[in-house]
Design a protein around this motif. Structure first.
Motif, PDB file in Angstrom:
ATOM      1  N   ARG A  93      18.886  21.710  30.262  1.00 52.04           N
ATOM      2  CA  ARG A  93      19.671  23.081  30.629  1.00 52.04           C
ATOM      3  C   ARG A  93      20.442  23.499  29.440  1.00 52.04           C
ATOM      4  O   ARG A  93      21.181  22.702  28.915  1.00 52.04           O
ATOM      5  CB  ARG A  93      20.217  22.688  31.845  1.00 52.04           C
ATOM      6  CG  ARG A  93      21.199  23.950  32.399  1.00 52.04           C
ATOM      7  CD  ARG A  93      21.673  23.573  33.867  1.00 52.04           C
ATOM      8  NE  ARG A  93      22.297  24.723  34.296  1.00 52.04           N
ATOM      9  CZ  ARG A  93      22.844  24.928  35.802  1.00 52.04           C
ATOM     10  NH1 ARG A  93      22.536  23.895  36.254  1.00 52.04           N
ATOM     11  NH2 ARG A  93      23.527  25.985  36.056  1.00 52.04           N
ATOM     12  N   ASP A  94      20.512  24.688  29.291  1.00 53.56           N
ATOM     13  CA  ASP A  94      20.942  25.369  28.189  1.00 53.56           C
ATOM     14  C   ASP A  94      22.206  26.227  28.388  1.00 53.56           C
ATOM     15  O   ASP A  94      23.297  25.925  28.495  1.00 53.56           O
ATOM     16  CB  ASP A  94      20.005  26.265  27.419  1.00 53.56           C
ATOM     17  CG  ASP A  94      20.509  26.962  25.774  1.00 53.56           C
ATOM     18  OD1 ASP A  94      21.569  26.194  25.501  1.00 53.56           O
ATOM     19  OD2 ASP A  94      19.948  27.641  25.433  1.00 53.56           O
ATOM     20  N   ARG A  95      22.025  27.295  29.410  1.00 51.97           N
ATOM     21  CA  ARG A  95      23.026  28.048  29.745  1.00 51.97           C
ATOM     22  C   ARG A  95      22.402  28.927  30.993  1.00 51.97           C
ATOM     23  O   ARG A  95      21.431  29.153  31.219  1.00 51.97           O
ATOM     24  CB  ARG A  95      23.393  29.058  28.791  1.00 51.97           C
ATOM     25  CG  ARG A  95      22.373  30.213  28.002  1.00 51.97           C
ATOM     26  CD  ARG A  95      23.186  30.694  26.980  1.00 51.97           C
ATOM     27  NE  ARG A  95      22.297  31.762  26.551  1.00 51.97           N
ATOM     28  CZ  ARG A  95      21.124  31.628  25.594  1.00 51.97           C
ATOM     29  NH1 ARG A  95      21.004  30.274  25.224  1.00 51.97           N
ATOM     30  NH2 ARG A  95      20.485  32.769  25.288  1.00 51.97           N
ATOM     31  N   THR A  96      23.480  29.408  31.617  1.00 52.36           N
ATOM     32  CA  THR A  96      23.071  30.575  32.690  1.00 52.36           C
ATOM     33  C   THR A  96      23.409  31.844  32.377  1.00 52.36           C
ATOM     34  O   THR A  96      24.488  32.170  31.910  1.00 52.36           O
ATOM     35  CB  THR A  96      23.756  30.201  34.011  1.00 52.36           C
ATOM     36  OG1 THR A  96      23.548  28.774  34.298  1.00 52.36           O
ATOM     37  CG2 THR A  96      23.461  30.857  35.465  1.00 52.36           C
ATOM     38  N   ILE A  97      22.490  32.712  32.504  1.00 55.71           N
ATOM     39  CA  ILE A  97      22.626  34.241  32.286  1.00 55.71           C
ATOM     40  C   ILE A  97      22.524  34.983  33.627  1.00 55.71           C
ATOM     41  O   ILE A  97      21.902  34.456  34.418  1.00 55.71           O
ATOM     42  CB  ILE A  97      21.789  34.727  31.221  1.00 55.71           C
ATOM     43  CG1 ILE A  97      20.366  34.712  31.851  1.00 55.71           C
ATOM     44  CG2 ILE A  97      22.047  33.999  29.860  1.00 55.71           C
ATOM     45  CD1 ILE A  97      19.170  35.337  30.736  1.00 55.71           C
ATOM     46  N   ILE A 102      18.812  30.483  35.190  1.00 60.37           N
ATOM     47  CA  ILE A 102      19.096  29.097  34.137  1.00 60.37           C
ATOM     48  C   ILE A 102      17.890  29.051  32.955  1.00 60.37           C
ATOM     49  O   ILE A 102      16.781  29.154  33.211  1.00 60.37           O
ATOM     50  CB  ILE A 102      19.114  28.022  34.838  1.00 60.37           C
ATOM     51  CG1 ILE A 102      20.097  27.923  36.050  1.00 60.37           C
ATOM     52  CG2 ILE A 102      19.383  26.906  34.104  1.00 60.37           C
ATOM     53  CD1 ILE A 102      20.101  26.736  37.005  1.00 60.37           C
ATOM     54  N   LEU A 103      18.584  29.069  31.867  1.00 61.25           N
ATOM     55  CA  LEU A 103      17.793  28.960  30.701  1.00 61.25           C
ATOM     56  C   LEU A 103      17.877  27.414  30.337  1.00 61.25           C
ATOM     57  O   LEU A 103      18.715  26.808  30.244  1.00 61.25           O
ATOM     58  CB  LEU A 103      18.261  29.968  29.452  1.00 61.25           C
ATOM     59  CG  LEU A 103      18.308  31.634  29.915  1.00 61.25           C
ATOM     60  CD1 LEU A 103      18.760  32.167  28.463  1.00 61.25           C
ATOM     61  CD2 LEU A 103      16.986  31.959  30.029  1.00 61.25           C
ATOM     62  N   TYR A 104      16.370  26.973  29.894  1.00 59.67           N
ATOM     63  CA  TYR A 104      16.350  25.655  29.159  1.00 59.67           C
ATOM     64  C   TYR A 104      15.765  25.805  27.848  1.00 59.67           C
ATOM     65  O   TYR A 104      15.328  26.780  27.377  1.00 59.67           O
ATOM     66  CB  TYR A 104      15.211  25.184  30.182  1.00 59.67           C
ATOM     67  CG  TYR A 104      15.687  24.794  31.393  1.00 59.67           C
ATOM     68  CD1 TYR A 104      16.301  23.569  31.873  1.00 59.67           C
ATOM     69  CD2 TYR A 104      15.591  25.848  32.776  1.00 59.67           C
ATOM     70  CE1 TYR A 104      16.724  23.296  33.224  1.00 59.67           C
ATOM     71  CE2 TYR A 104      15.934  25.484  33.962  1.00 59.67           C
ATOM     72  CZ  TYR A 104      16.480  24.366  34.221  1.00 59.67           C
ATOM     73  OH  TYR A 104      16.854  24.199  35.486  1.00 59.67           O
TER      74      TYR A 104
END
Length: 395
Positions: free
Chosen positions: A121-125, A133-135
């Motif tokens: 998991r990278d960040r949530t936009i 959720i971006l991975y």
């Protein structure tokens, strides 16, 4: 036939099993008859080893059992919160029923290949009012840490549990090349923004981290670790090494202000609201009562960092507080040995890998000195150069 000669080897090899234990390797012999004699000797030694195992009532060790035992004996005492999930992922990829002795180079190569496909998991936009959720793919360093973890389990099995690993992988050749990331130092302007954004308790913990250079797992002190009379704190650092760290005036003052806040933990925070029946991933965390103090946990430290640091526009990691300590100390003293001692590195090579002898300020000063030297040289040349006549100059 249990002896064979690989296509690219001049020597015959052996490969056999005795009561579930596999043994393989080179005989070092170029003739088949000599290889068979060497194999017979290997079998005799293998029977003795297996007999010792069976006499001690130990069956063949599976990866699942080895990981569970390593976790019970050693892993659960470490402060790294990601170790357990990494162990589970290793078991998932290789298979829990795989015998430890059957983990060879091919097994490790497959582990690395599968691990490289994993994403984190990278960040949530937020797009059009909806959160997404971006991975991103895990880094080579994360893959290498997984590899190192499996090696630690197998080495402990071999050295502490008398496990038989006749074909232990060559770990070095499976490691991925890592990009060397430049040391990230927290800027004074970023610290000012954090002071305006963070609450007082978390701001003091951050300041204490920058002063002492402690790793995250060592920052969350308990009162028995603090000695106000001697002005020191005691911690057990990476590698289970005990250390006594002196306190500066500022760090001493930070700890002194926190007396009486909690009977056990040094760094605490004051609950901003009452919160009953708290849970995290199905685990009960207990209630919070507004105005009462509670210990700052590793998870709480990370959660505060994610919310407050992003709000302040600071993209650094918590570990960069330690890098800030190293860079500022090197800049102030110019002494790499002092940086090594402060950060608790086992060798000066580890320190020099991250903190070189020349800082940005050193390079800038050298550039200025070079420019000044060049200017002086030009001035000297102009002084000794004969003046041209007005006719020669075209006037």
């Amino acid at each position: 036939m249990s002896v064979y000669r690989p296509a690219k080897s001049p020597f015959w090899h052996f490969d056999f099993q005795i009561k579930g234990y596999r043994f393989s390797g080179s005989t070092g012999c170029e003739s088949e008859s000599d290889a068979r004699a060497a194999e017979a000797e290997e079998k005799d030694r293998a029977r003795e080893l297996v007999a010792g195992w069976l006499a001690a009532r130990r069956g063949p060790l599976t990866l699942q059992r080895a990981c569970e035992r390593w976790w019970d004996e050693h892993g659960q005492n470490l402060a790294d919160l990601k170790i357990k999930s990494a162990l589970d992922r290793i078991v998932e990829i290789i298979g829990g029923k795989t015998l430890l002795q059957d983990i060879i180079d091919d097994t490790v190569a497959n582990l690395v290949a599968e691990r490289r496909k994993d994403r984190r998991r990278d960040r949530t936009i937020v797009e059009n009012g909806r959160a997404r959720i971006l991975y991103r793919q895990i880094t080579p360093s994360t893959v290498n840490r997984t590899l190192d973890l499996l090696r630690r389990v197998m080495r402990r099995a071999k050295e502490n549990w008398n496990a038989i690993l006749p074909s232990e992988p060559t770990w070095k050749k499976h490691r991925l090349k890592q990009k060397k990331r430049p040391v990230r130092e927290l800027l004074p302007s970023e610290e000012r923004r954090l002071d305006e954004t963070e609450g007082f308790d978390f701001a003091e913990l951050r300041q204490f981290a920058i002063i002492t250079g402690l790793r995250r797992q060592n920052l969350l002190l308990k009162w028995p670790q603090v000695n106000f009379e001697l002005g020191t704190i005691s911690v057990v650092t990476k590698g289970d090494e005990p250390r006594i760290i002196p306190l500066s005036r500022e760090s001493y003052a930070i700890l002194w202000r926190r007396r009486g806040h909690h009977p056990e933990y040094v760094f605490t925070y004051k609950a901003q609201r009452t919160w009953k029946n708290r849970t995290r991933k199905g685990r009960k965390l207990g209630d919070l009562v507004k105005g009462q103090r509670y210990p700052i946990t590793a998870t709480g430290f990370a959660s505060n960092k994610k919310r407050k640091w992003e709000k302040a526009g600071v993209t650094a990691r918590i570990h960069d507080l330690r890098h800030t300590t190293g860079m500022r100390t090197l800049r102030a003293t110019g002494n790499l040995r002092i940086v090594q001692e402060l950060l608790g590195h086992s060798t000066i090579a580890i320190t020099s890998e991250f903190y070189t002898g020349a800082t940005v300020d050193d390079v800038r000063a050298a550039m200025e000195r070079t420019a000044e030297a060049q200017q002086r040289q030009r001035e000297l040349l102009e002084q000794h150069q004969p003046k041209r006549s007005e006719k020669e100059s075209g006037n």
